[in-house]
Design a protein around this motif. Structure first.
Motif, short mmCIF file in Angstrom:
data_model
loop_
_atom_site.label_atom_id
_atom_site.label_comp_id
_atom_site.label_asym_id
_atom_site.label_seq_id
_atom_site.Cartn_x
_atom_site.Cartn_y
_atom_site.Cartn_z
N MET A 1 38.18 50.77 47.12
CA MET A 1 37.56 49.44 47.02
C MET A 1 38.63 48.41 46.63
N GLU A 2 38.68 47.34 47.37
CA GLU A 2 39.63 46.27 47.06
C GLU A 2 38.88 45.10 46.45
N PHE A 3 39.29 44.70 45.25
CA PHE A 3 38.59 43.64 44.53
C PHE A 3 39.26 42.29 44.77
N ASP A 4 38.45 41.25 44.72
CA ASP A 4 38.93 39.88 44.92
C ASP A 4 39.44 39.33 43.59
N LEU A 5 40.70 39.56 43.32
CA LEU A 5 41.27 39.14 42.04
C LEU A 5 41.42 37.62 41.96
N ASP A 6 41.57 36.97 43.07
CA ASP A 6 41.63 35.51 43.06
C ASP A 6 40.31 34.93 42.57
N TYR A 7 39.22 35.58 43.01
CA TYR A 7 37.91 35.12 42.54
C TYR A 7 37.77 35.33 41.04
N ALA A 8 38.27 36.46 40.53
CA ALA A 8 38.20 36.74 39.09
C ALA A 8 38.92 35.65 38.31
N ARG A 9 40.08 35.22 38.85
CA ARG A 9 40.83 34.15 38.18
C ARG A 9 40.04 32.84 38.21
N LYS A 10 39.31 32.61 39.30
CA LYS A 10 38.49 31.40 39.41
C LYS A 10 37.36 31.39 38.37
N VAL A 11 36.80 32.58 38.09
CA VAL A 11 35.75 32.67 37.08
C VAL A 11 36.28 32.22 35.72
N ILE A 12 37.45 32.74 35.36
CA ILE A 12 38.05 32.39 34.07
C ILE A 12 38.36 30.90 34.02
N LYS A 13 38.93 30.37 35.09
CA LYS A 13 39.25 28.95 35.13
C LYS A 13 37.99 28.08 35.06
N ALA A 14 36.93 28.54 35.75
CA ALA A 14 35.67 27.78 35.75
C ALA A 14 35.11 27.67 34.33
N GLU A 15 35.14 28.77 33.60
CA GLU A 15 34.63 28.75 32.23
C GLU A 15 35.51 27.89 31.33
#
Length: 325
Positions: A1-15
Motif C-alpha cells: 500500500m502506498e500512502f499519500d504523504l503529501d496529503y498527510a503534510r497538508k493535514v498538519i498544515k491545515a490544523e
C-alpha cells in the motif's frame, strides 16, 4: 500500500494554519472567561461529547494540573446521576462546534436551572449553546482536514488551543510556580526533577532534628536523639547553632569498637567529620543525588541561608521519588 504523504503534510498544515487564524478569539470575551475561571470558588467543569468531549477531558486535566480545580462531566451521564457533581459556585465550559447536539442542549438546560455560569467554545455564534452561554468563545467556520470534510480534526485542534490558552492564562495570573507544579506532579519525571531538597527530605518544618553541640558527649548525643524518627546521622552545631560537622551511625560503630565504654565520654566535636558536605533547602533534589553518588555518602545536612541546619536528607529519600542526578 502506498500512502499519500503529501496529503498527510497538508493535514498538519491545515490544523496549524487554522490555529494561527483564531487568535482574534482572545478578546474581551476571552478575558471575561479567564476572570470567571480565576475567581471561581468551586470547580471548573468541562463537558462535551464525541471528539469534542475527548478534547474537553484534556483541557480539564490541564486546568487541574495548573492550579484550577476541575473535572470532566459527560453530558449523557449528567442526566443519570452525574449532575450531582455540579454546585452553584462552579463554572461550566462546554465544547461543541455546532452547538446543537441533543446531549449538549439537555445539559445546558440543567446547568441553567442550577444557575451555574456557562462558557462555550464553539464554531457557531448563533447556536442554541451560544445563546444560553454567559460567555461565548467562537472560533467561526472551520473546514475539517478529513478527506470527506466531516471528521472533527481542525475544529478539535482549535478547541484544544483555545482551552490551553485559557488554562495557561489563568495559571499565569495565579503566579503558579515551579514548586506548585511539582506539588501537583509528584509522580512524574518532570516533577521529580524539579523537586527541591526541602520537598523531598525526610524531616519537615517543625519536626525534631538529630542535633547536638560540639561540647556534648557521645553519651548525651545518643540520649538526646533517641526519640528522633528514622535517621542515620547526627548533625553537630556550634554555639551559634551553625552546622559544624556530622557523626554517622558508622562513625559511632567504629568509635565504640575501637574505644569501648570510653567512647561515651568523648566530645562530639572530637569525633565528628568537620568538613562534611551540605546542601541548601532550596536546592534541587537532583543536586543532592549527585552529591550522594560522587562522595558515596548516605546522609546530607540541609541548611538555610545562614548555615543553620533545617533538615537532613537521606539517600533513600531521593531513591523513593526516583530523582536522577
Amino acid at each position: 500500500m502506498e500512502f499519500d504523504l503529501d496529503y498527510a503534510r497538508k493535514v498538519i498544515k491545515a490544523e496549524a494554519n487554522a490555529i494561527s487564524t483564531i487568535t482574534p478569539i482572545v478578546d474581551a470575551s476571552f478575558a471575561k472567561a479567564a476572570e470567571m475561571i480565576y475567581s471561581c470558588s468551586g470547580s471548573c467543569i468541562v463537558s462535551g461529547i464525541g471528539k469534542a468531549g475527548i478534547i474537553g477531558q484534556k483541557i480539564s486535566a490541564t486546568l487541574a494540573s495548573t492550579g484550577t480545580p476541575s473535572h470532566f462531566l459527560h453530558p449523557a451521564e449528567a442526566v443519570h446521576g452525574d449532575l450531582g457533581r455540579l454546585r452553584k459556585n462552579d463554572v461550566v465550559i462546554v465544547l461543541s462546534y455546532g452547538g446543537e447536539t441533543d446531549e449538549v442542549l439537555r445539559l445546558i438546560n440543567l446547568v441553567k436551572q442550577l444557575e451555574i455560569r456557562l462558557i462555550s467554545i464553539t464554531g457557531e455564534n448563533q447556536s442554541t449553546l451560544s445563546k444560553h452561554s454567559d460567555v461565548v468563545l467562537c472560533m467561526g467556520k472551520i473546514s475539517e482536514a478529513c478527506p470527506l470534510g466531516v471528521a472533527p480534526s481542525v475544529s478539535t485542534a482549535c478547541m484544544l488551543a483555545v482551552g490551553d490558552a485559557l488554562a495557561f492564562t489563568v495559571m499565569k495570573a495565579r503566579k503558579f510556580s515551579v514548586e506548585d507544579y511539582v506539588r501537583f506532579h509528584p509522580g512524574g519525571s518532570l516533577g521529580a526533577n524539579l523537586m527541591t531538597v526541602e520537598q523531598s527530605m525526610m524531616f519537615k518544618h517543625g519536626e525534631k532534628l538529630p542535633i547536638t553541640r560540639t561540647t556534648d558527649t557521645i553519651e548525651k548525643l545518643l540520649k538526646e536523639t533517641s526519640d528522633v524518627k528514622r535517621h542515620g546521622a547526627v548533625i553537630i552545631v556550634d554555639n551559634d547553632d551553625r552546622l559544624t560537622g556530622i557523626i554517622t551511625d558508622a562513625d559511632l560503630r567504629r568509635l565504640i569498637t575501637k574505644e569501648g565504654p570510653r567512647a561515651f565520654k568523648r566530645k562530639a566535636g572530637d569525633v565528628m567529620t568537620s568538613d562534611c558536605k551540605r546542601i541548601r533547602a532550596d536546592a534541587l533534589a537532583s543536586e543532592a543525588t549527585a552529591i550522594f553518588h560522587k562522595y558515596r555518602i548516605d546522609e546530607l545536612p540541609v541548611i538555610d541561608t545562614n548555615g543553620k541546619p533545617v533538615g537532613l536528607i537521606d539517600v533513600q529519600d531521593v531513591v523513593t521519588i526516583k530523582v536522577v542526578g
